[in-house]
Motif scaffolding. Structure first.
Motif, PDB file in Angstrom:
ATOM      1  N   UNK A  28      18.972  -0.352  37.778  1.00  0.00           N
ATOM      2  CA  UNK A  28      18.668  -1.476  36.864  1.00  0.00           C
ATOM      3  C   UNK A  28      17.156  -1.646  36.611  1.00  0.00           C
ATOM      4  N   UNK A  29      16.779  -1.766  35.450  1.00  0.00           N
ATOM      5  CA  UNK A  29      15.432  -1.801  35.030  1.00  0.00           C
ATOM      6  C   UNK A  29      15.386  -3.075  34.060  1.00  0.00           C
ATOM      7  N   UNK A  30      14.250  -3.685  34.192  1.00  0.00           N
ATOM      8  CA  UNK A  30      13.946  -5.024  33.199  1.00  0.00           C
ATOM      9  C   UNK A  30      12.438  -4.617  32.874  1.00  0.00           C
ATOM     10  N   UNK A  31      12.511  -4.463  31.326  1.00  0.00           N
ATOM     11  CA  UNK A  31      11.286  -4.050  30.885  1.00  0.00           C
ATOM     12  C   UNK A  31      10.237  -5.009  30.792  1.00  0.00           C
ATOM     13  N   UNK A  32      10.626  -6.338  31.030  1.00  0.00           N
ATOM     14  CA  UNK A  32       9.553  -7.271  31.211  1.00  0.00           C
ATOM     15  C   UNK A  32       8.891  -7.194  32.570  1.00  0.00           C
ATOM     16  N   UNK A  33       9.648  -6.836  33.692  1.00  0.00           N
ATOM     17  CA  UNK A  33       9.520  -6.793  35.024  1.00  0.00           C
ATOM     18  C   UNK A  33       8.428  -5.403  35.249  1.00  0.00           C
ATOM     19  N   UNK A  34       8.604  -4.217  34.438  1.00  0.00           N
ATOM     20  CA  UNK A  34       8.061  -3.037  34.357  1.00  0.00           C
ATOM     21  C   UNK A  34       6.630  -3.582  33.950  1.00  0.00           C
ATOM     22  N   UNK A  35       6.448  -3.977  32.669  1.00  0.00           N
ATOM     23  CA  UNK A  35       5.460  -4.424  32.085  1.00  0.00           C
ATOM     24  C   UNK A  35       4.323  -5.467  33.084  1.00  0.00           C
ATOM     25  N   UNK A  36       5.138  -6.293  33.838  1.00  0.00           N
ATOM     26  CA  UNK A  36       4.272  -7.136  34.838  1.00  0.00           C
ATOM     27  C   UNK A  36       3.684  -6.305  35.828  1.00  0.00           C
ATOM     28  N   UNK A  37       4.476  -5.466  36.505  1.00  0.00           N
ATOM     29  CA  UNK A  37       4.075  -4.478  37.557  1.00  0.00           C
ATOM     30  C   UNK A  37       2.851  -3.642  37.254  1.00  0.00           C
ATOM     31  N   UNK A  38       2.951  -3.116  35.754  1.00  0.00           N
ATOM     32  CA  UNK A  38       2.202  -2.306  35.154  1.00  0.00           C
ATOM     33  C   UNK A  38       0.903  -2.689  34.756  1.00  0.00           C
ATOM     34  N   UNK A  39       0.932  -4.024  34.050  1.00  0.00           N
ATOM     35  CA  UNK A  39      -0.335  -4.650  33.411  1.00  0.00           C
ATOM     36  C   UNK A  39      -0.622  -6.032  33.591  1.00  0.00           C
ATOM     37  N   UNK A  40       0.129  -6.630  34.596  1.00  0.00           N
ATOM     38  CA  UNK A  40      -0.031  -7.980  34.725  1.00  0.00           C
ATOM     39  C   UNK A  40       0.769  -9.131  34.032  1.00  0.00           C
ATOM     40  N   UNK A  41       0.462 -10.386  34.025  1.00  0.00           N
ATOM     41  CA  UNK A  41       1.312 -11.447  33.736  1.00  0.00           C
ATOM     42  C   UNK A  41       1.552 -11.081  32.060  1.00  0.00           C
ATOM     43  N   UNK A  47      -2.328 -13.874  25.915  1.00  0.00           N
ATOM     44  CA  UNK A  47      -3.454 -14.672  25.765  1.00  0.00           C
ATOM     45  C   UNK A  47      -4.781 -14.194  25.706  1.00  0.00           C
ATOM     46  N   UNK A  48      -4.997 -12.836  26.232  1.00  0.00           N
ATOM     47  CA  UNK A  48      -6.242 -12.089  26.187  1.00  0.00           C
ATOM     48  C   UNK A  48      -6.205 -11.018  25.083  1.00  0.00           C
ATOM     49  N   UNK A  49      -4.995 -10.558  24.892  1.00  0.00           N
ATOM     50  CA  UNK A  49      -4.763  -9.306  24.046  1.00  0.00           C
ATOM     51  C   UNK A  49      -4.080  -9.603  22.660  1.00  0.00           C
ATOM     52  N   UNK A  50      -3.466 -10.625  22.996  1.00  0.00           N
ATOM     53  CA  UNK A  50      -2.362 -10.910  21.933  1.00  0.00           C
ATOM     54  C   UNK A  50      -0.985 -10.228  21.610  1.00  0.00           C
ATOM     55  N   UNK A  51      -0.174 -10.562  20.869  1.00  0.00           N
ATOM     56  CA  UNK A  51       1.284 -10.238  20.680  1.00  0.00           C
ATOM     57  C   UNK A  51       1.256  -8.752  20.533  1.00  0.00           C
ATOM     58  N   UNK A  52       0.228  -8.333  19.401  1.00  0.00           N
ATOM     59  CA  UNK A  52       0.342  -6.767  18.919  1.00  0.00           C
ATOM     60  C   UNK A  52       0.232  -6.052  20.083  1.00  0.00           C
ATOM     61  N   UNK A  53      -0.690  -6.148  21.152  1.00  0.00           N
ATOM     62  CA  UNK A  53      -1.114  -5.338  22.306  1.00  0.00           C
ATOM     63  C   UNK A  53       0.179  -5.361  23.228  1.00  0.00           C
TER      64      UNK A  53
END
Length: 173
Positions: A28-41, A47-53
């Protein structure tokens, strides 16, 4: 084959994904969890980079898991809105399942979660309904299968999906 769960925030993609994994033995993978693990919250990224990033990062993560085999992948609510993401999942052998749920249930589950879910910050029932109305045709359009989860338990939804794609439940004949 991979099972890719899509739908609105609060539809149960993470919970159902975990249950499918437990029943089938699929990773099982969760794409949001993987994003958080690799890039932070995720709120921090917004907030800092925007929805596009954030969406660029999400696509990087999709590409990294789409080629895996025998997985269940829970996606963020906006993941498959980007056609290249749903195409990557399908090219990797994924079957996309839309978890459809009533707006009242969604709002009850997520209407207070704006701090964790940037797109729901200061949301109202009307705003969430508008978001659901915009996204539903996209979810339905990319889905190989739709499960109306209203009135179903997590276990029922998971077993319904496994049965649809003829994936055996471990220990059952």
């Amino acid at each position: 084959m991979n099972i890719v769960l899509c739908g609105m925030m609060g539809a149960g993609k993470t919970t159902v994904g975990i249950r499918i994994s437990e029943l089938s033995g699929m990773r099982w993978y969760d794409t949001d969890d993987l994003i958080t693990q690799r890039y932070g919250s995720i709120p921090g990224i917004f907030e800092f980079y925007g929805e596009a990033r954030f969406r660029e990062i999400e696509t990087e993560v999709v590409r990294s898991v789409a080629g895996e085999e025998n997985c269940v992948i829970s996606t963020g609510g906006g993941c498959v809105l980007k056609p290249e993401n749903s195409a990557a999942f399908k090219a990797g052998g994924g079957k996309i399942v839309f978890l459809k749920v009533d707006i009242n249930v969604l709002f009850e589950r997520t209407g207070h979660t704006g701090d964790e879910r940037p797109l729901l910050k200061n949301t109202t029932f009307e705003k969430m309904k508008q978001l659901l109305d915009q996204r539903t045709p996209v979810y339905e359009g990319c889905a190989d299968y739709t499960v109306d989860t209203n009135g179903m338990s997590i276990d029922e939804v998971a077993r319904n999906i496994l049965k649809k794609f003829e994936i055996p439940v471990r220990g059952e004949k």
